[in-house]
Design a protein around this motif. Structure first.
Motif, short mmCIF file in Angstrom:
data_model
loop_
_atom_site.label_atom_id
_atom_site.label_comp_id
_atom_site.label_asym_id
_atom_site.label_seq_id
_atom_site.Cartn_x
_atom_site.Cartn_y
_atom_site.Cartn_z
N HIS A 20 6.92 4.60 -10.72
CA HIS A 20 6.51 4.93 -9.35
C HIS A 20 7.60 5.74 -8.64
N SER A 44 4.13 7.19 -5.42
CA SER A 44 4.70 6.02 -4.75
C SER A 44 4.27 6.02 -3.28
N LEU A 45 4.16 4.83 -2.75
CA LEU A 45 3.83 4.69 -1.33
C LEU A 45 4.89 5.37 -0.47
N ASP A 46 6.15 5.28 -0.89
CA ASP A 46 7.23 5.92 -0.12
C ASP A 46 7.07 7.43 -0.04
N GLY A 98 -0.53 0.44 -2.15
CA GLY A 98 0.26 -0.46 -2.98
C GLY A 98 1.56 0.24 -3.30
N HIS A 99 2.40 -0.43 -4.08
CA HIS A 99 3.67 0.21 -4.48
C HIS A 99 3.38 1.57 -5.10
N GLU A 100 2.38 1.60 -5.99
CA GLU A 100 1.84 2.87 -6.47
C GLU A 100 0.54 3.06 -5.71
N THR A 101 0.48 4.08 -4.87
CA THR A 101 -0.68 4.32 -4.03
C THR A 101 -1.57 5.37 -4.68
#
Length: 161
Positions: A20, A44-46, A98-101
């Motif tokens: 991610h 990644s969500l970030d 999610g952490h991986e979006t």
């Protein structure tokens, strides 16, 4: 002794793994039936947060729903599919946080007898050293893979059957 070497080998290789990653995304463009395609973007969500924060700084989100709306607006305005010099609508999208979006568009209609597609991914281009892997999955054909980065302006043109 073998166990110690194995331990350090596993430890060494796990340090290089990038799950991610902030600077990496995957787009999958999949052919369905009747000139319809689906498109999925995973990152990644970030990474998505950074893009939304940069492009919607004057109206920041306060709920996950607002974030999803802004993310969809950002992607539909910056990710382009072009066929025969016409922009193709991505249609209605959904976001799975999610952490991986994941962002998913399931009803993309291509013109009849499309022979090549241009994809421009501007949705994550503002992230330093970002790279996108594009996978094109056609029916009855091998999966094609492309790398989109700053060096090719996050753009690729590829043939389809």
């Amino acid at each position: 002794m073998k166990k110690i070497i194995l331990f350090f080998s596993v430890l060494w290789f796990s340090l290089g793994a990038q799950s991610h990653g902030f600077d990496y995304s995957v787009i999958t463009l999949t052919e369905q039936d009747n000139n319809r395609w689906s498109l999925q973007i995973k990152s990644s969500l970030d990474a998505f947060r950074k893009e939304v924060k940069q492009h919607f700084s004057e109206s920041p989100y306060t709920t996950p729903e607002q974030f999803s709306e802004q993310l969809l607006e950002h992607i539909t305005s910056t990710l382009k599919i072009v066929v025969k010099d016409k922009n193709i609508s991505l249609g209605e999208g959904t976001v799975s946080l999610g952490h991986e979006t994941s962002v998913f568009f399931k009803e993309i209609t291509m013109p009849v007898k499309t022979t090549k597609i241009q994809l421009i991914n501007g949705s994550l281009k503002d992230i330093y050293r970002h790279t996108t892997k594009l996978l094109v999955v056609e029916k009855n054909s091998e999966t094609k893979s492309f790398i989109l980065s700053k060096s090719n302006n996050f753009t690729v043109i590829f043939p389809i059957k």
